[in-house]
Scaffold this active site. Structure first.
Site: not given
Lengths: 486, 145, 486, 145
Positions: A96, A167
């Protein structure tokens, strides 16, 4: 300055080349090669097809571990024992943060020691082939769930790797997640992601995109979440996305949650172009959970009941072990089945609750007000408008760590447990809306015989984990801290 | 002259709720507040304390890595000539350590007071009043009923 | 023939002497001696006081083990870890069958081997002193819960032993529990129990009495349960009972359950004398549970939500281990806390659902019709009326094993999951009521494209344990039996 | 001539739902049904079978004590001259025994067929049709869609 315009194919190619060069696995991530793989998948793995044709809410957990074989085992378990309709793959924190080297080290450590050194699946390190093995090994459709502000390489690898749902979004994965991510830059990054999804879509592989509705997960007023969902939806649609799932996180008041989900669907369909198929996802409570599995099941139950009344297209479930972080696969599956049982039993009966319409009216009015401010700030351009509206605070998210947001508004529950704004900051609400909020909070203040203040906010933040919906004074006084101040 | 408090969440910790509420509580109690927000490095605390001539520095940490994030912090403060009381609060250690142990650890690092994550803002404010010998009316400080 | 008249003090004394001579522990069970003990208890152990003054539904589990020390430990755990507001003591099966010798043997075995040879607390064998030790050792009010058709000695011992609440009644502990118990005789037995409670009450110790509302626990139409509750309440009131808790077992349709609880309270207050304080108790689903703790939590959650809307005075909770019989104390406490969390969160908000009023009207109309039939059958005497109404089937309970009931009526869920009657047997319903039931079931038949028949009943009985509310054909076909028939 | 089936729940078992539904299913399928209900002793089955000249006896047991409740049952039937097929179904053994074992146990006691608790009434009815060589229209027997 960023603009809401479709990336040209040259522009896409330039970024694509640079992004895919960031890490060795990027090279194999080409659309041409991927289309054939996607075309070979059965309809039961086409995320958009399965979601959009469902007649009842589909259930999806969150789940990700470092190793491929263990991720396959985990997802298989959640399909078989949890009866999950849709599958996730949650990405690790290093990925991330675009720290692929650290993710590789963690993956290697995990392989050597069997102890999980990552908190998710490092999809970039597993590469296109690893992702494809995963997609081939499970029965259901599968989505990338993460929290990555700059998710360009992750998207290139995972979409080429056979995932058909992704997402996140430029606001929802920036404002609540990081302090220093510049919003304009993040929007540009997500234009690449969305355009990539658009390219797949145009070549017959409908990629589902899902902006992250819960935002900071802490007492977010519905209109703020819905406005951001629509802004992200518009940005995605410009890039060619045709399957959009707009999200919303449970606040715990059933009337407000049902109203919000209906407003989300109605405004989503109104504001987004006709060619976009809009679906909705409801996240079971994303705030603090009670430190007790039994009580956690009560929170999950209220979420399931809300979903039964509102009937979103999808529900992201929580597990009874939520308070302690990543759940065991057994607890994860248990959260799915508790939700399924209550959802099914409640959906088989008519459950119409009073007051949903008027709450929905208020939410829609607030949302329109925020969206108008965005359009005005951008002189019609939603990308520029979003950046500027966050700068001025006309659009804002409570408890946002990001320096791109003012973070000046503060929510509190009213006397019925609905989330209102105690401090509006510079939110683009007209006086009438502000008066409604103030009046509702004033009623609570009277009930509690204290003035409306940030103390309500503090009490509300902990209320559900303490066994209540609203942080009433008698409840908050229960928890005394241990310190050396006395 | 207002009493100035610098606060922030140290390290790469992104827990924003507690520090936001603490900011409001300090503000309501009459303090001048400089909230550095989440993901704040030691150097930023030091710079802010210097720039604003801070009377107190409140450090928050909720992700379990406070000890490594705070090592050397008080040396930097001293080198910069900052003369402020320092508090730290939150989930300061990973796992089930007892709090007495944790408090000893952070006191030895140089913090004047150590608070657990259940601490009400009132407690920190009362401690500040005492440590800074402030004389504001007591009922100005009542923040919970 | 039995009559609804208060037992004379001579009559009471005669029975009392005979009953207390049945087993050695009976001798010590005198009212005179007991009053002083009761008077020494703190208000926090006065069952009627605590229940009647509560402002929110109180939670109570079921729990009983053989040994006194272990029963104390179990109840203490449920108070502390389960946060139970009211405590139970569930009696073992031998004692329910008046087999005190077998209960003694079981108790001795349990003491020797540590393995529990009884499925509850043999209160008659523990005697007055054992019961008093139990009552003194726990903090909360405590009730005898059992299922004993002839509970005379049990009542004499436990009331003298300091219990202030006693479950059961002549219909509710006969018709659903046993094949051969003659109803008239059972009514006489309970006249003694109720008169004993009345004597305590007159001497300042208000004994709470709680007829068992769920009856057979299997798709009982609300009006049947309510009519029986009122008949038992009237019989008890005649004997001097002044604290009555009328019960109802969840059927799983929220509108019907809320309507039933409101009808129970309204009709209870209407039919029972003014001097009786009427409270209500809601039993979480008493039918078959899913063989899965996670799904069981979903069923419990729906019960908690129903309680939050209907606000009975008390809720009897279920545990996630319900399907496997007696739960561990941990599971029992978990059921309490799951219920508490959802109940509290839902009670803090307004939740008004549509359709409750019209369902309540129907339930009240049916109940009045059944009660009128009872009064007519008894020529004004409710005791004789009850016996005769069960003989003719004017009052009947689905799936009743008793030979004193016709057992001719059969229930089925309608298209919304509400329990209706598929076969009325000889129930005292007028044609209009019958037409309403038939029309509702006809709508379900259309939905399912099959005729209204007992197959619906069979499917409905298993539906919740199979994960659904209504036994639709596609669901029932899931479960195939193993046999050698094919 | 109607085919007569005697059914009941043996021993002190009080589980009434299954036998009630089975009664309705048999009735709907055209059988003459004598339902003895719950808590039925061996002697009551024998007497009913004799009185009604039963073609079949269906025994139900759900509380786990079927083996002891049924011991000697077939001797009594034989002594009374009852010539009927006998089935038993339900939770026939306490605990997690496998069904093949349970079936063998009850077949050795003399039962013609043994059913587990998940059995649909249709299965029992189809078995009766075959065992008694009945010729009723097959669609008369369709009890589940």
């Amino acid at each position: 300055m960023v603009r809401d315009e479709q990336l040209s194919s040259d522009g896409l190619a330039t970024i694509d080349e640079a992004v895919r060069a960031e890490w060795p696995t990027g090279e194999a991530a080409t659309v041409d090669d991927a289309i054939a793989f996607h075309e070979g998948l059965p309809p039961s793995k086409e995320f958009a097809t399965v979601l959009e044709s469902a007649t009842e809410p589909l259930l999806q957990p969150r789940a990700g571990v470092a190793r491929l074989d263990e991720q396959i085992e985990l997802l298989t378990y959640l399909e078989e024992t949890g009866e999950a309709d849709l599958l996730p793959t949650t990405i690790d924190s290093y990925t991330r943060d675009n720290e692929y080297g650290k993710a590789r080290t963690g993956l290697e450590k995990t392989r050597e020691s069997d102890a999980d050194a990552l908190n998710g699946f490092p999809a970039v390190n597993h590469g296109v082939d690893g992702c494809r093995t995963l997609v081939e090994s499970v029965d259901g459709p599968i989505e990338v769930r993460h929290g990555t502000p700059d998710a360009r390489l992750l998207a290139a690898v995972t979409l080429a790797g056979g995932f058909q749902s992704f997402e996140g979004g430029p606001i929802s994965y920036n404002i609540p997640y990081t302090k220093r991510g510049d919003l304009a830059t993040t929007i540009e990054h997500w234009q690449y992601v969305d355009r990539l999804a658009g390219v797949y879509t145009e070549r017959g592989v409908r990629i589902n995109r899902e902006p992250f509705g819960p935002l900071t997960g802490t007492l977010v007023p519905p209109s703020i979440a819905i406005a951001i969902m629509i802004v992200e939806g518009l940005l995605a649609a410009t890039q060619g996305v045709r399957s959009l799932t707009l999200g919303y996180g449970q606040v715990g008041n059933v009337v407000q949650d049902v109203a919000a989900l209906r407003a989300l669907r109605a405004l989503g369909e109104e504001y987004l172009p006709n060619e976009v198929c809009v679906t909705t996802v409801f996240h079971e409570w994303m705030g603090g959970f009670p430190p007790d599995e039994a009580r956690a099941n009560g929170v999950i139950g209220l979420g399931a009941l809300t979903a039964a009344i509102a009937r979103p297209d999808k529900v992201i479930t929580k597990s009874p072990q939520e308070f302690q972080g990543v759940p065991t696969k057994e607890a994860n599956a248990a959260g799915l089945r508790t939700t399924r049982q209550l959802l099914d039993m409640a959906m088989e009966q008519r459950l119409d609750i009073d007051g949903v319409e008027s709450e929905q009216d208020l939410i829609e009015r607030e949302t329109r007000s925020l969206l108008e401010a965005v359009f005005e700030h951008g002189e019609g351009d939603v990308a520029r408008g979003a950046v500027r509206a966050f700068e001025t605070g006309a659009l804002d998210v409570p408890f946002a760590p990001s320096e791109s947001a003012k973070g000046a508004c503060l929510p509190a529950r009213d006397d019925d447990g609905r989330v209102r704004l105690f401090d509006f900051g510079d939110l683009a609400f007209d006086d009438e809306i502000k008066e409604i909020h103030a009046a509702r909070l004033e009623r609570r203040a009277e009930t509690e015989d204290r003035s409306t203040s940030f103390h309500m906010v503090a009490d509300d933040v902990d209320a559900i984990s303490n066994g209540r919906l609203i942080g009433r004074p008698s409840e908050s006084s229960r928890s005394g801290g241990v310190s050396d101040a006395d | 002259m207002p009493t100035t408090v610098v606060l922030g969440v140290i390290g790469s910790d992104a827990h924003v709720v507690g520090v936001t509420i603490l900011e409001r509580a300090l503000d309501a109690a009459g303090f001048e507040v400089v909230n550095l927000g989440v993901q704040t490095e030691q150097a930023e605390f030091v710079a802010a304390a210097t720039d604003h001539d801070a009377d107190a520095i409140l450090v928050s940490s909720l992700y379990g890595h406070a000890e490594q994030d705070c090592t050397g912090f008080h040396d930097h403060l001293e080198n910069a000539g900052v003369d402020a009381v320092t508090y730290i609060g939150g989930n300061l250690a990973v796992g089930q350590d007892d709090f007495a142990q944790t408090r000893a650890t952070f006191e030895s690092l140089g913090f004047d007071r150590v608070f657990d994550p259940e601490t009400d803002p009132t407690e920190a404010i009362n401690a500040l009043r005492r440590d800074l010998n402030l004389t504001t009316e007591p009922d100005r400080l009542r923040v919970t009923s």
